[in-house]
Write an enzyme that holds these catalytic residues in place. Structure first.
Site, mmCIF file in Angstrom:
data_model
loop_
_atom_site.group_PDB
_atom_site.id
_atom_site.type_symbol
_atom_site.label_atom_id
_atom_site.label_comp_id
_atom_site.label_asym_id
_atom_site.label_seq_id
_atom_site.Cartn_x
_atom_site.Cartn_y
_atom_site.Cartn_z
ATOM 1 N N GLY A 48 0.865 -1.240 -0.133
ATOM 2 C CA GLY A 48 -0.012 -0.038 0.028
ATOM 3 C C GLY A 48 1.020 0.983 -0.102
ATOM 4 O O GLY A 48 1.938 1.230 -0.827
ATOM 5 N N GLU A 49 0.864 2.261 1.006
ATOM 6 C CA GLU A 49 1.769 3.152 1.110
ATOM 7 C C GLU A 49 2.070 3.354 2.511
ATOM 8 O O GLU A 49 1.342 3.477 3.519
ATOM 9 C CB GLU A 49 0.610 4.439 0.468
ATOM 10 N N SER A 50 3.184 3.179 2.686
ATOM 11 C CA SER A 50 3.828 2.937 4.126
ATOM 12 C C SER A 50 3.670 4.117 4.891
ATOM 13 O O SER A 50 3.357 4.050 6.276
ATOM 14 C CB SER A 50 5.247 2.787 3.873
ATOM 15 N N CYS A 80 6.319 -5.615 0.328
ATOM 16 C CA CYS A 80 6.386 -4.282 -0.132
ATOM 17 C C CYS A 80 6.052 -3.137 0.873
ATOM 18 O O CYS A 80 7.047 -2.926 1.922
ATOM 19 C CB CYS A 80 5.559 -3.713 -1.496
ATOM 20 N N ARG A 111 12.964 2.948 0.423
ATOM 21 C CA ARG A 111 11.792 3.154 -0.582
ATOM 22 C C ARG A 111 11.970 3.718 -1.883
ATOM 23 O O ARG A 111 12.908 4.389 -2.353
ATOM 24 C CB ARG A 111 10.908 4.323 0.050
ATOM 25 N N ILE A 139 6.042 -3.213 -7.469
ATOM 26 C CA ILE A 139 5.411 -1.874 -7.684
ATOM 27 C C ILE A 139 5.815 -0.910 -6.721
ATOM 28 O O ILE A 139 5.668 -1.047 -5.411
ATOM 29 C CB ILE A 139 3.927 -2.258 -7.372
ATOM 30 N N ARG A 140 6.790 -0.102 -7.308
ATOM 31 C CA ARG A 140 7.496 1.035 -6.511
ATOM 32 C C ARG A 140 8.075 0.556 -5.454
ATOM 33 O O ARG A 140 7.833 0.866 -4.253
ATOM 34 C CB ARG A 140 6.474 2.299 -6.297
ATOM 35 N N HIS A 175 5.540 -8.865 -4.599
ATOM 36 C CA HIS A 175 4.023 -9.180 -4.275
ATOM 37 C C HIS A 175 3.481 -10.361 -4.495
ATOM 38 O O HIS A 175 2.594 -10.572 -5.817
ATOM 39 C CB HIS A 175 3.069 -7.860 -4.961
ATOM 40 N N GLU A 177 1.253 -12.104 -3.684
ATOM 41 C CA GLU A 177 -0.485 -11.958 -3.818
ATOM 42 C C GLU A 177 -0.863 -11.557 -5.006
ATOM 43 O O GLU A 177 -1.849 -11.678 -5.247
ATOM 44 C CB GLU A 177 -1.042 -11.263 -2.638
HETATM 45 N N1 GLN Z 1 6.152 2.882 -2.442
HETATM 46 C C1 GLN Z 1 5.361 2.399 -1.488
HETATM 47 C C2 GLN Z 1 5.947 2.971 -0.091
HETATM 48 O O1 GLN Z 1 6.789 3.556 -0.133
HETATM 49 C C3 GLN Z 1 5.479 0.795 -1.290
HETATM 50 C C4 GLN Z 1 4.312 0.460 -2.703
HETATM 51 C C5 GLN Z 1 3.598 -0.851 -2.548
HETATM 52 O O2 GLN Z 1 3.631 -1.344 -1.257
HETATM 53 N N2 GLN Z 1 3.552 -1.369 -3.552
HETATM 54 O O3 GLN Z 1 5.200 2.798 0.736
#
Ligand code: GLN
Length: 196
Positions: A48-50, A80, A111, A139-140, A175, A177
């Site tokens: 998600g977004e940390s 992630c 990150r 993903i990022r 990921h 999942e």
């Molecule tokens: N870039 C996101 C972060 O720094 C992580 C991305 C992800 O969980 N797919 O939180």
């Protein structure tokens, strides 16, 4: 009895993890409140977004209960952003960032570390314990820098470590999942079953 596994359900890829865990024979609970952690044999913390996730963990009083749970030795796996939340240090493009975390694994998570593609990419991974390559979806994603010799590196790409186990804490920057390959979830569940 089926292993009973929690999936942190504050934000991010929750249902995908729940589906994978069910596919490998688990009962699951979506964790939103401290009492949801009762009786689980393992916890998965999705991507998600940390920065958003740590705020939500604080707001919902989940930081101390998750730390206590980690101390009991049950396996906790962050994918992630989840792996960033578990790391003891966080950086972005090698610059230390002042972002709080659960600090449960001696790892620096850098990150958004993959410069080669802005958003996402897929690469076959050699993972310790798996015979055939695993489809790694990034993903990022962060890169993971273990800060202790006792960490067990489970997978690396040319840029660095993407999967590491620090005692009962598992961190993957990819990921599993988001694939239809259940082998990494099955690996994690084996640990949860042995530990319970
Ligand atoms: N870039 C996101 C972060 O720094 C992580 C991305 C992800 O969980 N797919 O939180």
């Amino acid at each position: 009895m089926k292993p009973y596994i929690g999936v942190l359900a504050l934000q991010g890829g929750v249902s995908e993890h729940v589906d994978m865990l069910k596919a490998v024979g688990c009962d699951t609970v979506e964790v939103r409140r401290p009492e949801d952690l009762n009786g689980i044999a393992g916890l998965v913390m999705p991507g998600g977004e940390s920065t958003a996730l740590i705020k939500l963990l604080v707001r919902w009083n989940l930081v101390a209960p998750i730390r206590t749970l980690a101390g009991t030795g049950i396996p906790i796996w962050g994918t992630c952003a989840g792996s960033i939340l578990l790391s003891s240090e966080i950086s972005e493009r090698e610059h230390r960032v002042d972002q709080p975390s659960l600090e449960l694994a001696p790892v620096r998570a850098d990150r958004n570390s993959f410069g080669r593609q802005v958003a996402s990419f897929q690469e076959d991974l050699i993972i310790k314990g798996l015979e055939e390559p695993f489809p790694g979806v990034f993903i990022r994603a962060p890169l993971l820098f273990p800060l202790s010799n006792s960490s067990e590196i489970l997978s690396s790409v040319s840029e660095g470590v993407v999967f590491v186990k620090c005692g009962n804490i598992w961190l993957s920057s990819f990921h599993p999942e988001l694939t239809d390959d259940t082998r990494v979830h099955a690996m994690f569940i084996r640990d949860a079953v042995i530990g319970s």
